[in-house]
Design an enzyme around this catalytic site. Sequence first.
Site, PDB file in Angstrom:
ATOM      1  CD1 TRP A 451      -3.045  -1.064   0.350  1.00 47.26           C
ATOM      2  CD2 TRP A 451      -2.118  -2.113   2.087  1.00 47.26           C
ATOM      3  NE1 TRP A 451      -3.838  -2.139   0.646  1.00 47.26           N
ATOM      4  CE2 TRP A 451      -3.296  -2.807   1.706  1.00 47.26           C
ATOM      5  CE3 TRP A 451      -1.372  -2.595   3.168  1.00 47.26           C
ATOM      6  CZ2 TRP A 451      -3.751  -3.946   2.366  1.00 47.26           C
ATOM      7  CZ3 TRP A 451      -1.812  -3.729   3.832  1.00 47.26           C
ATOM      8  CH2 TRP A 451      -2.986  -4.399   3.431  1.00 47.26           C
ATOM      9  CD  GLN A 472      -4.661   4.500   0.619  1.00 42.46           C
ATOM     10  OE1 GLN A 472      -4.803   5.563   1.229  1.00 42.46           O
ATOM     11  NE2 GLN A 472      -4.517   3.352   1.241  1.00 42.46           N
ATOM     12  CG  ASP A 705      -2.324   6.872  12.622  1.00 45.98           C
ATOM     13  OD1 ASP A 705      -1.914   5.702  12.545  1.00 45.98           O
ATOM     14  OD2 ASP A 705      -1.971   7.757  11.824  1.00 45.98           O
ATOM     15  CD  GLU A 758      -6.535   7.082   6.873  1.00 44.37           C
ATOM     16  OE1 GLU A 758      -6.036   7.088   8.012  1.00 44.37           O
ATOM     17  OE2 GLU A 758      -6.292   6.195   6.046  1.00 44.37           O
TER      18      GLU A 758
END
Length: 862
Positions: A451, A472, A705, A758
């Site tokens: 990814w 993405q 995060d 996000e």
Amino acid sequence: MHPLRSSGRTRLGLVIAALVGLVVSGLAVITPAAAADTLLSQGKAATASSAEGAGYSAAAAVDGNLTGTRWASAASDPQWLQVDLGATATIGQVVLTWEAAYGKAFKIQTSANATTWTDVYSTSTGTGGTQTLNITGSGRYVRMYGTARATGYGYSLWEFQVYGTTGGPTPEPCGTTNAAQGRPASASSVENAGTPASAAFDGNAGTRWSSAYSDPQWLRVDLGSAQPVCQVVLTWEAAYGKAFKIQTSADDSTWTDVYSTTTGTGGTQTLNVTGTARYVRIYGTARSSGYGYSLWEVQVRTGTGGPDIGPDPDPLNPDLGPNVSVFSPSTPAATIQNRLNMVFAQQEENQFGTERYALLFKPGRYDVGARVGYYTQVAGLGMSPNDVDIRGPVMADARWFNGNATQNFWRNVENLSATPNEGYNRWAVSQAASMRRVHIHGDLQLDDGGWSSGGFLADSKVTGQVRSGSQQQWLNRNTNWSSWSGSVWNMVFAGSLNAPPPSFPNPSHTVVADVPVVREKPYLYVDGGGRFNVSVPAIRRNSRGTTWENGTSPGSALSITSFYIAKPGVSVATLNAALAKGKNLLFTPGVYHLNDTIRVTRPDTVVLGLGLATLVPDTGATTISVADVDGVKVAGLLIDASPVNSATLMEVGPPGSAADHAANPTSLHDVYFRIGGAHIGRATTSLVINSDDVIADHLWAWRGDHGEGVGWTVNTADTGVIVNGDDVTTYGLFVEHYQKHELIWNGNGGRTYMFQNERPYDPPNQAAYMNGSTRGYAAYKVADSVTTHEAWGLGSYCLFLEDANIVAERSFEVPDKPGVKFHNMVIVSLGSLGTINHVINNRGGPVGPNSDKTIDYLVSYP
């Protein structure tokens, strides 16, 4: 960011560890005042919100008499007592000796200017008696701000003692020459022809200016050029100002407060101030009598009033510090390659370390290759990318994370050409990893098999094909290539030659033919004589392609001698003294711990970081403030919140800014914000843009995060970016994981080209993530008052790891007005962990566990 970015995390264990770390860190902040701390407040100027009577003045609380004299306020809330220490100090301890009427709830606050205050202590359970408060903070002004009294009386203090150190180099004295004498002056009004504005600046103690009998009134002087103002002396006639401000301006239009009082004393007032200005004015808001304002004389004294900043840099051999390597073609290739390899070996996995590096190449050919790790900048020092010819790759891979590039942050390549050995150059990155002003001879691959979640490419040419792979989302601005291949969710092309045809959402290509207004990032270069300079690219309008393919990039050059070169450990006082002297700032690689705000007040100032220079506001002060002036450029910085909450990490223009900067806007380039990850960080808002016409060219605002000091109640942060200015344009705006609206846009005429978001991973439940009665917050909120706004290529994703039943009602919340237009939006529920109910307002969606979709696209709104 992709969920597997945190795949190695044992969430319960880390939450416990983070909470333990918070407690330990919280205790560590509160340490006894150092033995060297001295009593700074005794005998200094003190003011208060009120006094019970003439015998209870503010001065009585700083006179050293612990039992015989005291300050007492009116019997109401709130009330405050303030002391001016005379100079910025590091504060270690405040001792309050209360009389029986004490404060039940109060704060200790510090300020650099007696206008903007930072909380360094707060309680709602005050005990009275003698309270010794160990704190960490800095400021020239310290105050007790009471919000709830313990009795029916006011607040009453026998003594207010502030302990700390002034430290630092010996300040240069403020000048004694009156820079205002004989200069052109004007006023809001005059009482009569015999009391003109000019009489206050004629050096004659027998003539005066006096105003009409109303409020407000002002008196202003033109110093003739921008000068560092350090002191203003007011000689009042009997009709003096009770409440007034001293203000400075570069353009006679936008004013900055450098002093403010509501308890003016009349007589002769000598006021120490800090600022650089051509215009100075006294702005009165409350008179002491029924007459107007009347001044015999106003003196304005200039000088830095700050530390010695040392000599100008050597233009042929500037000292860029130990973390910068400057290579020349005469350096053996093996020596260069060894240095490149050593830095990468240290930085490959050093995601939250403190090491920072810039690896710079003078014009010429180099038979080397570079793998680029965390906090590393690889850059050419030519006027054109083609001046530095690297015959090898300049690449970022994700071998350390098994091909997963979703944590490849904080790195940069710019201003060079590269000819990779294998015919393609890999740049597998995510956020905060820009590639600018490069010429790749071959193909460019943007992933490493796993990814990836980038990214940003600007002012660059690729002779072959660009393959986006697993990316993405990606923004390409002012680029050129042979062809483009690939698409996942949100690929945006603005001013890109040979862009693929627009086809959103299949494939998800958003194409904007021309870039309406942009300035490229400033960059360091060496001229033909071997002298170091900084190139400041010119504003371009309605542009396509690169700035450099057809010749020299338009713009101007600043000699390195016009910069103050900062190294870790420098004081904010020194940085501000350099700015006051008209210097630009160049931050060499490293981590800078700051105890005050860096104040940029001069038009066209350049603040440039090398090697992801990182600024930490240890006391919770705003890290950088930019005045509402033309043409400031801030580039290449990471602002990393400290455990002490900052109300704002960076402010562009003060509240209420309204000057027109369309011809010469302020611009931000590769400016990043981080709350948590490296350590506990807290900031209510990361970036506030109040000025009009600002260009934001690649920003990442990230509430951590993963890493250290992360958790819903640990690294607290409401909002990433607030835009209050009109006609602000953003390219590549990445805002992630904030706890309320992540982006709030209040200004008119805004434009966004590629937005990525996000939602926070960590709300514990729906109740913790509610906006009143609305489930969750918008990722992108445009205020109801806005009438014109337009955005292209926007993505918002959710991954509610703690509770997959959490719902965010919508990602984009905008007013239903003809001038508000959104193009090509996507929402995604990653792994069906959480729901986004609508794309924009009440259209589109849902995606999530209770829907048959995890991805939904909307081509336009309305």
